[in-house]
Design an enzyme around this catalytic site. Structure first.
Site, PDB file in Angstrom:
ATOM      1  N   HIS A  20      32.840 -77.732 -20.917  1.00  0.00           N
ATOM      2  CA  HIS A  20      32.275 -77.186 -19.656  1.00  0.00           C
ATOM      3  C   HIS A  20      33.427 -76.703 -18.779  1.00  0.00           C
ATOM      4  O   HIS A  20      34.164 -77.505 -18.206  1.00  0.00           O
ATOM      5  CB  HIS A  20      31.469 -78.259 -18.915  1.00  0.00           C
ATOM      6  CG  HIS A  20      30.770 -77.742 -17.696  1.00  0.00           C
ATOM      7  ND1 HIS A  20      29.446 -77.982 -17.433  1.00  0.00           N
ATOM      8  CD2 HIS A  20      31.205 -76.987 -16.642  1.00  0.00           C
ATOM      9  CE1 HIS A  20      29.107 -77.400 -16.300  1.00  0.00           C
ATOM     10  NE2 HIS A  20      30.160 -76.790 -15.790  1.00  0.00           N
ATOM     11  N   HIS A  27      34.899 -73.426 -15.974  1.00  0.00           N
ATOM     12  CA  HIS A  27      34.773 -72.186 -15.190  1.00  0.00           C
ATOM     13  C   HIS A  27      36.111 -71.453 -15.225  1.00  0.00           C
ATOM     14  O   HIS A  27      37.119 -71.982 -14.755  1.00  0.00           O
ATOM     15  CB  HIS A  27      34.386 -72.502 -13.741  1.00  0.00           C
ATOM     16  CG  HIS A  27      33.065 -73.176 -13.638  1.00  0.00           C
ATOM     17  ND1 HIS A  27      31.883 -72.483 -13.497  1.00  0.00           N
ATOM     18  CD2 HIS A  27      32.722 -74.491 -13.705  1.00  0.00           C
ATOM     19  CE1 HIS A  27      30.873 -73.339 -13.465  1.00  0.00           C
ATOM     20  NE2 HIS A  27      31.349 -74.567 -13.596  1.00  0.00           N
ATOM     21  N   ARG A  37      36.334 -67.997 -14.233  1.00  0.00           N
ATOM     22  CA  ARG A  37      36.330 -66.862 -13.283  1.00  0.00           C
ATOM     23  C   ARG A  37      36.709 -65.565 -14.001  1.00  0.00           C
ATOM     24  O   ARG A  37      36.529 -65.434 -15.205  1.00  0.00           O
ATOM     25  CB  ARG A  37      37.251 -67.124 -12.077  1.00  0.00           C
ATOM     26  CG  ARG A  37      37.120 -68.503 -11.447  1.00  0.00           C
ATOM     27  CD  ARG A  37      35.722 -68.830 -10.972  1.00  0.00           C
ATOM     28  NE  ARG A  37      35.712 -70.049 -10.157  1.00  0.00           N
ATOM     29  CZ  ARG A  37      34.662 -70.849 -10.047  1.00  0.00           C
ATOM     30  NH1 ARG A  37      33.545 -70.602 -10.712  1.00  0.00           N
ATOM     31  NH2 ARG A  37      34.710 -71.907  -9.276  1.00  0.00           N
ATOM     32  N   LYS A  65      22.762 -71.333 -20.027  1.00  0.00           N
ATOM     33  CA  LYS A  65      22.914 -72.250 -18.899  1.00  0.00           C
ATOM     34  C   LYS A  65      21.756 -72.123 -17.930  1.00  0.00           C
ATOM     35  O   LYS A  65      21.427 -71.024 -17.476  1.00  0.00           O
ATOM     36  CB  LYS A  65      24.235 -71.936 -18.169  1.00  0.00           C
ATOM     37  CG  LYS A  65      24.551 -72.845 -16.981  1.00  0.00           C
ATOM     38  CD  LYS A  65      25.082 -74.192 -17.401  1.00  0.00           C
ATOM     39  CE  LYS A  65      25.218 -75.167 -16.229  1.00  0.00           C
ATOM     40  NZ  LYS A  65      26.461 -75.009 -15.485  1.00  0.00           N
ATOM     41  N   HIS A 108      22.379 -77.589 -15.462  1.00  0.00           N
ATOM     42  CA  HIS A 108      22.835 -78.121 -14.169  1.00  0.00           C
ATOM     43  C   HIS A 108      21.654 -78.889 -13.602  1.00  0.00           C
ATOM     44  O   HIS A 108      20.684 -78.297 -13.149  1.00  0.00           O
ATOM     45  CB  HIS A 108      23.277 -77.006 -13.220  1.00  0.00           C
ATOM     46  CG  HIS A 108      23.808 -77.545 -11.921  1.00  0.00           C
ATOM     47  ND1 HIS A 108      25.145 -77.497 -11.578  1.00  0.00           N
ATOM     48  CD2 HIS A 108      23.199 -78.196 -10.905  1.00  0.00           C
ATOM     49  CE1 HIS A 108      25.322 -78.086 -10.404  1.00  0.00           C
ATOM     50  NE2 HIS A 108      24.159 -78.516  -9.971  1.00  0.00           N
ATOM     51  N   HIS A 148      27.803 -82.324 -16.717  1.00  0.00           N
ATOM     52  CA  HIS A 148      28.464 -83.112 -15.670  1.00  0.00           C
ATOM     53  C   HIS A 148      27.542 -84.182 -15.083  1.00  0.00           C
ATOM     54  O   HIS A 148      27.194 -84.137 -13.905  1.00  0.00           O
ATOM     55  CB  HIS A 148      29.050 -82.229 -14.565  1.00  0.00           C
ATOM     56  CG  HIS A 148      28.177 -81.072 -14.112  1.00  0.00           C
ATOM     57  ND1 HIS A 148      26.884 -81.238 -13.703  1.00  0.00           N
ATOM     58  CD2 HIS A 148      28.437 -79.753 -14.011  1.00  0.00           C
ATOM     59  CE1 HIS A 148      26.378 -80.068 -13.357  1.00  0.00           C
ATOM     60  NE2 HIS A 148      27.309 -79.149 -13.546  1.00  0.00           N
ATOM     61  N   LEU A 174      29.842 -80.102  -7.085  1.00  0.00           N
ATOM     62  CA  LEU A 174      28.423 -80.338  -7.297  1.00  0.00           C
ATOM     63  C   LEU A 174      28.151 -80.534  -8.780  1.00  0.00           C
ATOM     64  O   LEU A 174      28.670 -79.768  -9.588  1.00  0.00           O
ATOM     65  CB  LEU A 174      27.595 -79.158  -6.764  1.00  0.00           C
ATOM     66  CG  LEU A 174      27.527 -79.070  -5.236  1.00  0.00           C
ATOM     67  CD1 LEU A 174      26.877 -77.781  -4.792  1.00  0.00           C
ATOM     68  CD2 LEU A 174      26.768 -80.276  -4.668  1.00  0.00           C
ATOM     69  N   ASP A 226      34.401 -79.344 -16.184  1.00  0.00           N
ATOM     70  CA  ASP A 226      33.832 -78.626 -15.035  1.00  0.00           C
ATOM     71  C   ASP A 226      34.942 -78.164 -14.093  1.00  0.00           C
ATOM     72  O   ASP A 226      34.723 -78.040 -12.883  1.00  0.00           O
ATOM     73  CB  ASP A 226      32.803 -79.475 -14.281  1.00  0.00           C
ATOM     74  CG  ASP A 226      31.914 -78.626 -13.379  1.00  0.00           C
ATOM     75  OD1 ASP A 226      31.887 -77.391 -13.549  1.00  0.00           O
ATOM     76  OD2 ASP A 226      31.267 -79.198 -12.482  1.00  0.00           O
TER      77      ASP A 226
HETATM   78  O1  DOR Z   1      31.319 -77.949  -8.068  1.00  0.00           O
HETATM   79  C1  DOR Z   1      30.882 -77.044  -8.752  1.00  0.00           C
HETATM   80  N1  DOR Z   1      31.542 -75.873  -8.881  1.00  0.00           N
HETATM   81  N2  DOR Z   1      29.719 -77.217  -9.367  1.00  0.00           N
HETATM   82  C2  DOR Z   1      29.101 -76.215 -10.010  1.00  0.00           C
HETATM   83  O2  DOR Z   1      28.029 -76.439 -10.526  1.00  0.00           O
HETATM   84  C3  DOR Z   1      29.685 -74.856 -10.027  1.00  0.00           C
HETATM   85  C4  DOR Z   1      31.126 -74.903  -9.830  1.00  0.00           C
HETATM   86  C5  DOR Z   1      31.738 -73.564  -9.519  1.00  0.00           C
HETATM   87  O3  DOR Z   1      31.430 -72.578 -10.196  1.00  0.00           O
HETATM   88  O4  DOR Z   1      32.553 -73.491  -8.584  1.00  0.00           O
HETATM   89 ZN    ZN Z   2      30.179 -76.243 -13.828  1.00  0.00          ZN
END
Ligand code: DOR
Ligand code: ZN
Length: 347
Positions: A13, A15, A17, A99, A136, A174, A219, A247
């Site tokens: 998991h 991110h 960008r 997702k 999520h 998560h 989150l 995450d």
């Molecule tokens: O804290 C978080 N950041 N939770 C998420 O579900 C998305 C993530 C984000 O893309 O920044």
């Molecule tokens: Zn995430």
């Protein structure tokens, strides 16, 4: 024991960008991990196989020379996802999950799903294709307490969904609560969960230690100590349904340290080190390898990595910040000392 050698792990998991931000953070993950499940919550979101292919190409182009890292792509479900897209995604060979962001639940989730019951045709197509649903798991009604959103999601969305489409494989992403651990444990098969370093290591007090801590805000938000203990027990018990997913979610410093700061904790700079500390503190360091490098690929039906990596016992101080395109990025535990250090591929 002053070194630890394990099969190279994957991050289930992540991110990454796009653009300058992608180029800034990708080397951290590509150094430690062989593969990562890449979250699709870009702006605009990655909703089709064609968009996932283009995003994958941008990730591959941003890799440091010689890197063998493989991005595992995902699609972002919306109210308008076409069930026919699922077979296309499966046929691509590079899309490994879809997702579910409940609309409004988190960063870039405004195009997310407003009512999962309207997506049953898509979910059936996913079950047919053996395509996992990555969830999520938070309800979004404003009257529901933020600390109860995961537990309410289980009762109101996830358990009914399981009953409607029992063949659908699900990764509960998560997880943050004892309720989530208990739910996963109670399922016969086909349900797993990812766990972040922050939810294993910290409880919600960490949001307020000596003042408000925007870099501990993600989150789902950090939960109670009893929840953290339940997560820890799940992973140190060696249950194959619980595996690594950082995450790691980078946001520019000024978008976290502001009147309405973004959710997301950046952990890719020291992901393995953070998990090693958690396992060591729990007296379970020998269990780290299966959690980090075996359970995830087995759930996703992918081969285990052949390479091995090393961690060395070494005190080092996490930088106060990293470059992040034209901005700066504050990593988890900035300025603090860690006791393990990633030492590269083992021979
Ligand atoms: O804290 C978080 N950041 N939770 C998420 O579900 C998305 C993530 C984000 O893309 O920044
Ligand atoms: Zn995430």
């Amino acid at each position: 024991m002053d070194t630890l050698s394990i099969r190279q792990p994957d991050d289930w998991h992540l991110h990454l960008r796009d653009g300058d931000a992608l180029r800034a953070v990708l080397p951290h993950t590509a150094t430690q991990f062989a593969r990562a499940i890449v979250m699709p919550n870009l702006k605009p979101p990655v909703t089709t196989t064609a968009l996932a292919r283009a995003y994958r190409d941008r990730i591959l182009a941003a890799l440091p020379a010689g890197s063998l890292f493989t991005p595992l792509m995902t699609l972002y479900l919306t109210d308008r996802t076409d069930p026919a897209e699922i077979a296309t995604a499966r046929g691509s060979g590079f899309v490994h999950g879809c997702k579910l962001y409940p609309a409004g639940a988190t960063t870039n989730s405004d195009s997310g799903v407003t009512d999962i019951r309207r997506l049953d045709a898509v979910l059936e197509a996913m079950a047919d294709a053996g395509m996992p649903l990555l969830v999520h798991g938070e309800v979004t009604q404003p009257e529901v307490d933020v600390f109860d959103r995961e537990a309410r999601f289980i009762d109101e969305v996830l358990a009914p969904l399981r009953a409607r489409v029992p063949r659908l494989r699900i990764v509960f992403e998560h997880v943050t609560t004892k309720a989530a651990v208990d739910f996963v444990r109670a399922q016969a098969e086909g349900v797993a969960a990812t766990l972040t370093p922050q939810h294993l290591a910290m409880n919600r007090n960490a949001l307020f230690t000596g003042g408000i801590r925007p870099h501990h805000y993600c989150l789902p938000v950090l939960k109670r100590e009893r929840d953290r203990v339940a997560l820890l027990e799940a992973v140190v018990g060696g249950d194959p349904r619980f595996f690594l997913g950082t995450d790691s979610a980078p946001h520019a410093r000024h978008t976290k340290e502001t009147t309405c700061g973004c959710a997301g904790i950046y952990s890719a700079h020291a992901a393995l080190e953070l998990y090693a500390a958690v396992f060591e503190q729990a007296g379970a360091l020998p269990r780290l390898e299966a959690f980090a490098s075996e359970f995830g690929p087995r759930f996703y039906g992918l081969p285990l990595n052949d390479a091995r990596v090393m961690l060395r016992r070494e005190s080092w101080t996490v930088p106060e910040e990293y470059p992040f395109g034209a901005d700066r990025l504050v990593p988890l535990h900035a300025g603090q000392t860690l006791g393990w250090r990633f030492a590269g591929k083992a021979r």
